[in-house]
Design a protein around this motif. Sequence first.
Motif, PDB file in Angstrom:
ATOM      1  N   ASP A 159       0.850  -1.187   0.000  1.00  0.00           N
ATOM      2  CA  ASP A 159       0.000   0.000   0.000  1.00  0.00           C
ATOM      3  C   ASP A 159       0.887   1.238   0.000  1.00  0.00           C
ATOM      4  OD1 ASP A 159      -2.059   1.749   0.095  1.00  0.00           O
ATOM      5  OD2 ASP A 159      -2.570   1.404   2.206  1.00  0.00           O
ATOM      6  N   ALA A 160       1.141   1.784  -1.193  1.00  0.00           N
ATOM      7  CA  ALA A 160       2.033   2.945  -1.326  1.00  0.00           C
ATOM      8  C   ALA A 160       1.394   3.979  -2.229  1.00  0.00           C
ATOM      9  CB  ALA A 160       3.385   2.510  -1.894  1.00  0.00           C
ATOM     10  N   ASP A 161       1.525   5.254  -1.872  1.00  0.00           N
ATOM     11  CA  ASP A 161       0.962   6.341  -2.675  1.00  0.00           C
ATOM     12  C   ASP A 161       1.599   6.352  -4.063  1.00  0.00           C
ATOM     13  OD1 ASP A 161      -0.606   7.128  -0.571  1.00  0.00           O
ATOM     14  OD2 ASP A 161       0.795   8.674   0.135  1.00  0.00           O
ATOM     15  N   GLY A 162       0.749   6.482  -5.078  1.00  0.00           N
ATOM     16  CA  GLY A 162       1.228   6.630  -6.437  1.00  0.00           C
ATOM     17  C   GLY A 162       1.629   5.337  -7.123  1.00  0.00           C
ATOM     18  N   VAL A 163       1.385   4.194  -6.471  1.00  0.00           N
ATOM     19  CA  VAL A 163       1.780   2.906  -7.040  1.00  0.00           C
ATOM     20  C   VAL A 163       0.609   1.939  -6.965  1.00  0.00           C
ATOM     21  CG1 VAL A 163       3.414   0.994  -6.952  1.00  0.00           C
ATOM     22  CG2 VAL A 163       4.152   3.281  -6.265  1.00  0.00           C
ATOM     23  N   GLU A 164       0.389   1.199  -8.044  1.00  0.00           N
ATOM     24  CA  GLU A 164      -0.582   0.120  -8.063  1.00  0.00           C
ATOM     25  C   GLU A 164       0.186  -1.189  -8.128  1.00  0.00           C
ATOM     26  OE1 GLU A 164      -4.367  -1.486 -10.764  1.00  0.00           O
ATOM     27  OE2 GLU A 164      -3.324   0.385 -11.266  1.00  0.00           O
ATOM     28  N   ALA A 165       0.009  -2.038  -7.120  1.00  0.00           N
ATOM     29  CA  ALA A 165       0.816  -3.258  -7.032  1.00  0.00           C
ATOM     30  C   ALA A 165      -0.019  -4.428  -6.561  1.00  0.00           C
ATOM     31  CB  ALA A 165       1.999  -3.050  -6.089  1.00  0.00           C
ATOM     32  N   ALA A 166       0.395  -5.620  -6.960  1.00  0.00           N
ATOM     33  CA  ALA A 166      -0.262  -6.850  -6.519  1.00  0.00           C
ATOM     34  C   ALA A 166       0.785  -7.944  -6.435  1.00  0.00           C
ATOM     35  CB  ALA A 166      -1.377  -7.250  -7.490  1.00  0.00           C
ATOM     36  N   GLY A 172       8.821   7.156 -11.695  1.00  0.00           N
ATOM     37  CA  GLY A 172       9.763   6.149 -11.244  1.00  0.00           C
ATOM     38  C   GLY A 172      10.098   6.211  -9.766  1.00  0.00           C
ATOM     39  N   PHE A 173      10.044   7.405  -9.144  1.00  0.00           N
ATOM     40  CA  PHE A 173      10.509   7.515  -7.761  1.00  0.00           C
ATOM     41  C   PHE A 173       9.623   6.771  -6.767  1.00  0.00           C
ATOM     42  CE2 PHE A 173      10.946   9.800  -3.670  1.00  0.00           C
ATOM     43  CZ  PHE A 173      12.250   9.427  -3.397  1.00  0.00           C
ATOM     44  N   PRO A 174       8.296   6.960  -6.774  1.00  0.00           N
ATOM     45  CA  PRO A 174       7.491   6.180  -5.823  1.00  0.00           C
ATOM     46  C   PRO A 174       7.581   4.679  -6.082  1.00  0.00           C
ATOM     47  CG  PRO A 174       6.079   7.382  -7.357  1.00  0.00           C
ATOM     48  CD  PRO A 174       7.458   7.906  -7.540  1.00  0.00           C
ATOM     49  N   LEU A 175       7.759   4.286  -7.338  1.00  0.00           N
ATOM     50  CA  LEU A 175       7.925   2.865  -7.639  1.00  0.00           C
ATOM     51  C   LEU A 175       9.227   2.346  -7.047  1.00  0.00           C
ATOM     52  CD1 LEU A 175       6.821   0.375  -9.099  1.00  0.00           C
ATOM     53  CD2 LEU A 175       8.091   1.116 -11.127  1.00  0.00           C
ATOM     54  N   ARG A 176      10.276   3.112  -7.146  1.00  0.00           N
ATOM     55  CA  ARG A 176      11.572   2.718  -6.592  1.00  0.00           C
ATOM     56  C   ARG A 176      11.483   2.508  -5.080  1.00  0.00           C
ATOM     57  NH1 ARG A 176      17.016   3.129  -8.107  1.00  0.00           N
ATOM     58  NH2 ARG A 176      18.472   3.630  -6.428  1.00  0.00           N
ATOM     59  N   ARG A 177      10.762   3.400  -4.410  1.00  0.00           N
ATOM     60  CA  ARG A 177      10.605   3.255  -2.954  1.00  0.00           C
ATOM     61  C   ARG A 177       9.855   1.987  -2.604  1.00  0.00           C
ATOM     62  NH1 ARG A 177       8.344   8.905  -0.747  1.00  0.00           N
ATOM     63  NH2 ARG A 177       6.836   8.426  -2.385  1.00  0.00           N
ATOM     64  N   VAL A 231       9.802  -3.837  -0.771  1.00  0.00           N
ATOM     65  CA  VAL A 231       9.536  -5.253  -1.046  1.00  0.00           C
ATOM     66  C   VAL A 231      10.827  -6.065  -0.929  1.00  0.00           C
ATOM     67  CG1 VAL A 231       8.859  -6.890  -2.841  1.00  0.00           C
ATOM     68  CG2 VAL A 231       7.518  -4.810  -2.481  1.00  0.00           C
ATOM     69  N   LEU A 232      11.914  -5.549  -1.497  1.00  0.00           N
ATOM     70  CA  LEU A 232      13.178  -6.277  -1.436  1.00  0.00           C
ATOM     71  C   LEU A 232      13.658  -6.450   0.004  1.00  0.00           C
ATOM     72  CD1 LEU A 232      15.095  -4.684  -4.450  1.00  0.00           C
ATOM     73  CD2 LEU A 232      13.987  -6.921  -4.349  1.00  0.00           C
ATOM     74  N   MET A 233      13.509  -5.423   0.810  1.00  0.00           N
ATOM     75  CA  MET A 233      13.943  -5.534   2.204  1.00  0.00           C
ATOM     76  C   MET A 233      13.065  -6.500   2.990  1.00  0.00           C
ATOM     77  SD  MET A 233      15.297  -1.706   3.265  1.00  0.00           S
ATOM     78  CE  MET A 233      13.835  -0.818   2.721  1.00  0.00           C
ATOM     79  N   THR A 234      11.830  -6.696   2.532  1.00  0.00           N
ATOM     80  CA  THR A 234      10.946  -7.664   3.162  1.00  0.00           C
ATOM     81  C   THR A 234      11.353  -9.093   2.799  1.00  0.00           C
ATOM     82  OG1 THR A 234       9.097  -6.094   3.098  1.00  0.00           O
ATOM     83  CG2 THR A 234       8.532  -8.412   3.363  1.00  0.00           C
ATOM     84  N   LEU A 235      11.925  -9.267   1.625  1.00  0.00           N
ATOM     85  CA  LEU A 235      12.222 -10.601   1.119  1.00  0.00           C
ATOM     86  C   LEU A 235      13.661 -11.056   1.344  1.00  0.00           C
ATOM     87  CD1 LEU A 235      10.293 -10.502  -2.282  1.00  0.00           C
ATOM     88  CD2 LEU A 235       9.688 -11.812  -0.232  1.00  0.00           C
ATOM     89  N   ARG A 236      14.530 -10.178   1.845  1.00  0.00           N
ATOM     90  CA  ARG A 236      15.926 -10.550   2.023  1.00  0.00           C
ATOM     91  C   ARG A 236      16.442 -10.015   3.354  1.00  0.00           C
ATOM     92  NH1 ARG A 236      19.888  -6.810   0.529  1.00  0.00           N
ATOM     93  NH2 ARG A 236      21.181  -8.422  -0.432  1.00  0.00           N
ATOM     94  N   PRO A 237      17.416 -10.699   3.942  1.00  0.00           N
ATOM     95  CA  PRO A 237      17.995 -10.199   5.190  1.00  0.00           C
ATOM     96  C   PRO A 237      18.962  -9.050   4.918  1.00  0.00           C
ATOM     97  CG  PRO A 237      19.125 -12.191   4.500  1.00  0.00           C
ATOM     98  CD  PRO A 237      17.989 -11.997   3.536  1.00  0.00           C
ATOM     99  N   GLY A 238      19.046  -8.117   5.858  1.00  0.00           N
ATOM    100  CA  GLY A 238      20.010  -7.039   5.730  1.00  0.00           C
ATOM    101  C   GLY A 238      19.556  -5.936   4.799  1.00  0.00           C
ATOM    102  N   PRO A 239      20.351  -4.868   4.717  1.00  0.00           N
ATOM    103  CA  PRO A 239      19.987  -3.712   3.895  1.00  0.00           C
ATOM    104  C   PRO A 239      20.221  -3.975   2.419  1.00  0.00           C
ATOM    105  CG  PRO A 239      22.166  -3.393   4.843  1.00  0.00           C
ATOM    106  CD  PRO A 239      21.640  -4.676   5.422  1.00  0.00           C
ATOM    107  N   LEU A 240      19.723  -3.049   1.593  1.00  0.00           N
ATOM    108  CA  LEU A 240      19.978  -3.106   0.172  1.00  0.00           C
ATOM    109  C   LEU A 240      21.442  -2.780  -0.101  1.00  0.00           C
ATOM    110  CD1 LEU A 240      16.806  -1.254  -1.151  1.00  0.00           C
ATOM    111  CD2 LEU A 240      17.314  -3.692  -1.352  1.00  0.00           C
TER     112      LEU A 240
END
Length: 275
Positions: A226-233, A250-255, A260-269
């Motif tokens: 649930d992010a402003d400016g992005v439609e995701a599923a 591109g910026f809100p999508l990047r955020r 999502v990546l930080m949710t799926l992997r340990p540690g920072p990007l």
Amino acid sequence: MYDETLSAPQMQRAKGRATVSFVMGKGRARLKDLHQSGSAKAMLPRVHSETPEVVFLNTAGGLTGGDDMRFSLEVGAGCRVTATTQTAERAYAASAGHATLDVDIRAGAGAHVDWLPQETILFERSALHRRTRIALDRDAACLTVETLVLGRAAMGETLTTLDVTDRREVTRDGVPVLLEPLRLTDAALARGHAPGVLGGARAMATVALVAPGAEDALDRVRAVLDADGVEAAASGWDGKCVVRALAHDGFPLRRLVAQVLMTLRPGPLPRVWQI
């Protein structure tokens, strides 16, 4: 005096190949081989973790018609490695031909590879053929992302002409488990506001975790969509968890992709990611 019989000048094109491989040694992934030539480079920054990072770089600063760039990564059995790109790739206007970008990744049994390139920005009249192949052995796992941005919103760019083929494929023991073919042409851009095409979006991304039990991450991923400016599923099935997202910029999508990546992997990007 101008001589009409002279042939057109031959334009210089960028070509490069970067190859990196890792094997397990003394309980951690260690560099085995490194090759780089032409405009393709691979850097291994110092990191504060047991997981090495590879940063691929195109020193030509972008891709245009006739360019040929190849990146490859081999992750040995039991290793965990993160690979990314130094910055956003740019596909510039092509006067003739297509730019080619090939990415080949192999992960041995029990290995885990995160392929996290930063976004690709498409410019007006860009022509790009890209293919990403990830080959997993047995119980190996991968987390991968791909983001395309149609022009620079801050510059008021609206694309009307381009020719892009972007094919991503993940196999396990040689059997395809995830195929993501994409074709963008003038006709698709002309119908860009149709719901079945882009729905008015200027940026799109796919995140995929392919691993035994990956579908169990579905609830965690949906909780951050649930992010402003992005439609995701998100969907989860048969050892896969896949997120697809569209945005007008591109910026809100990047955020969202970063979350999502930080949710799926340990540690920072990777440190080269700047949010």
